[in-house]
Design a protein around this motif. Structure first.
Motif, PDB file in Angstrom:
ATOM      1  N   LEU A  23       0.825  -1.215   0.000  1.00 31.18           N
ATOM      2  CA  LEU A  23       0.000   0.000   0.000  1.00 31.18           C
ATOM      3  C   LEU A  23       0.859   1.266   0.000  1.00 31.18           C
ATOM      4  N   ARG A  24       1.937   1.245   0.765  1.00 28.62           N
ATOM      5  CA  ARG A  24       2.845   2.393   0.797  1.00 28.62           C
ATOM      6  C   ARG A  24       3.526   2.592  -0.557  1.00 28.62           C
ATOM      7  N   ALA A  25       4.008   1.496  -1.163  1.00 23.86           N
ATOM      8  CA  ALA A  25       4.654   1.595  -2.475  1.00 23.86           C
ATOM      9  C   ALA A  25       3.677   2.092  -3.528  1.00 23.86           C
ATOM     10  N   MET A  26       2.450   1.593  -3.476  1.00 23.71           N
ATOM     11  CA  MET A  26       1.442   2.041  -4.446  1.00 23.71           C
ATOM     12  C   MET A  26       1.192   3.538  -4.315  1.00 23.71           C
ATOM     13  N   ALA A  27       1.047   4.019  -3.096  1.00 21.50           N
ATOM     14  CA  ALA A  27       0.797   5.450  -2.874  1.00 21.50           C
ATOM     15  C   ALA A  27       1.973   6.293  -3.345  1.00 21.50           C
TER      16      ALA A  27
END
Length: 107
Positions: A23-27
Protein backbone atom coordinates in the motif's frame (compact mmCIF):
# COMPACT_ATOMS: atom_id res chain seq x y z
CA UNK A 1 -1.58 -11.31 -2.46
CA UNK A 2 -3.36 -14.43 -1.35
CA UNK A 3 -5.03 -14.58 -4.77
CA UNK A 4 -1.80 -14.58 -6.78
CA UNK A 5 -1.21 -17.73 -8.78
CA UNK A 6 1.28 -20.33 -7.54
CA UNK A 7 4.17 -20.17 -6.93
CA UNK A 8 3.71 -16.49 -5.99
CA UNK A 9 0.62 -16.76 -3.79
CA UNK A 10 0.94 -15.98 -0.09
CA UNK A 11 -0.73 -17.22 3.03
CA UNK A 12 -2.59 -14.96 5.42
CA UNK A 13 0.44 -14.22 7.62
CA UNK A 14 2.66 -13.24 4.68
CA UNK A 15 -0.12 -11.16 3.13
CA UNK A 16 -0.57 -9.28 6.43
CA UNK A 17 3.19 -8.72 6.60
CA UNK A 18 3.55 -7.33 3.08
CA UNK A 19 0.21 -5.49 2.71
CA UNK A 20 1.45 -2.27 4.38
CA UNK A 21 4.56 -2.33 2.20
CA UNK A 22 2.44 -2.77 -0.94
CA UNK A 23 0.00 0.00 0.00
CA UNK A 24 2.84 2.39 0.80
CA UNK A 25 4.65 1.60 -2.47
CA UNK A 26 1.44 2.04 -4.45
CA UNK A 27 0.80 5.45 -2.87
CA UNK A 28 4.38 6.63 -3.40
CA UNK A 29 4.37 5.51 -7.03
CA UNK A 30 1.04 7.07 -7.96
CA UNK A 31 -1.02 3.87 -8.21
CA UNK A 32 -4.78 4.02 -7.67
CA UNK A 33 -6.05 2.80 -4.31
CA UNK A 34 -6.27 -0.95 -3.75
CA UNK A 35 -10.05 -0.66 -4.24
CA UNK A 36 -9.72 1.07 -7.64
CA UNK A 37 -6.62 -0.53 -9.16
CA UNK A 38 -6.83 -3.15 -11.89
CA UNK A 39 -5.69 -6.16 -9.89
CA UNK A 40 -4.53 -7.92 -13.05
CA UNK A 41 -2.05 -5.11 -13.80
CA UNK A 42 -0.84 -5.05 -10.21
CA UNK A 43 -0.42 -8.84 -10.09
CA UNK A 44 1.47 -8.82 -13.37
CA UNK A 45 3.82 -6.14 -12.05
CA UNK A 46 4.63 -7.82 -8.73
CA UNK A 47 5.27 -11.21 -10.38
CA UNK A 48 7.17 -10.11 -13.50
CA UNK A 49 10.58 -11.43 -14.51
CA UNK A 50 10.96 -14.38 -12.13
CA UNK A 51 14.28 -15.41 -13.73
CA UNK A 52 17.16 -15.20 -11.31
CA UNK A 53 15.05 -15.79 -8.20
CA UNK A 54 16.01 -19.04 -6.52
CA UNK A 55 13.03 -18.83 -4.18
CA UNK A 56 9.71 -17.79 -5.76
CA UNK A 57 8.58 -16.53 -2.35
CA UNK A 58 11.18 -13.73 -2.50
CA UNK A 59 9.97 -12.40 -5.86
CA UNK A 60 6.82 -10.58 -4.73
CA UNK A 61 8.38 -8.70 -1.78
CA UNK A 62 11.26 -7.63 -4.02
CA UNK A 63 8.92 -6.46 -6.77
CA UNK A 64 6.78 -4.59 -4.24
CA UNK A 65 9.86 -2.70 -3.03
CA UNK A 66 10.72 -1.91 -6.66
CA UNK A 67 7.20 -1.08 -7.84
CA UNK A 68 7.49 1.30 -10.81
CA UNK A 69 5.44 4.44 -11.34
CA UNK A 70 1.85 3.66 -12.32
CA UNK A 71 2.00 6.07 -15.25
CA UNK A 72 4.98 4.17 -16.70
CA UNK A 73 3.31 0.77 -16.32
CA UNK A 74 0.05 1.87 -17.93
CA UNK A 75 1.44 4.39 -20.40
CA UNK A 76 -0.71 7.07 -18.77
CA UNK A 77 2.16 9.56 -18.81
CA UNK A 78 1.98 9.95 -22.58
CA UNK A 79 0.48 13.27 -23.51
CA UNK A 80 0.95 14.91 -20.11
CA UNK A 81 2.81 18.16 -20.42
CA UNK A 82 2.18 18.07 -24.16
CA UNK A 83 2.36 21.81 -24.67
CA UNK A 84 5.78 22.09 -23.02
CA UNK A 85 7.17 19.01 -24.76
CA UNK A 86 5.88 19.52 -28.31
CA UNK A 87 8.58 19.62 -30.92
CA UNK A 88 8.58 22.91 -32.88
CA UNK A 89 9.86 21.14 -36.01
CA UNK A 90 7.57 18.12 -35.68
CA UNK A 91 4.42 19.51 -34.00
CA UNK A 92 2.50 16.26 -34.46
CA UNK A 93 4.93 14.49 -32.10
CA UNK A 94 6.12 14.95 -28.59
CA UNK A 95 9.79 15.43 -27.95
CA UNK A 96 9.87 12.01 -26.27
CA UNK A 97 8.78 10.23 -29.46
CA UNK A 98 10.91 12.17 -31.92
CA UNK A 99 14.40 10.69 -32.26
CA UNK A 100 16.07 13.79 -33.76
CA UNK A 101 14.50 15.96 -31.07
CA UNK A 102 15.25 13.50 -28.28
CA UNK A 103 18.91 13.64 -29.23
CA UNK A 104 18.89 17.43 -29.10
CA UNK A 105 19.58 19.20 -25.84
CA UNK A 106 16.72 21.64 -25.14
CA UNK A 107 17.65 25.29 -25.01
Amino acid sequence: MQQLRPPHHMGAASARKYAPLLLRAMAEQGWPSIFEVDHTVLAREVTRDPQGFKRPSSLVPTRIRDLPRYAIVTGADQGQGATAERCPVHPERYRKGCVPCALTVPA
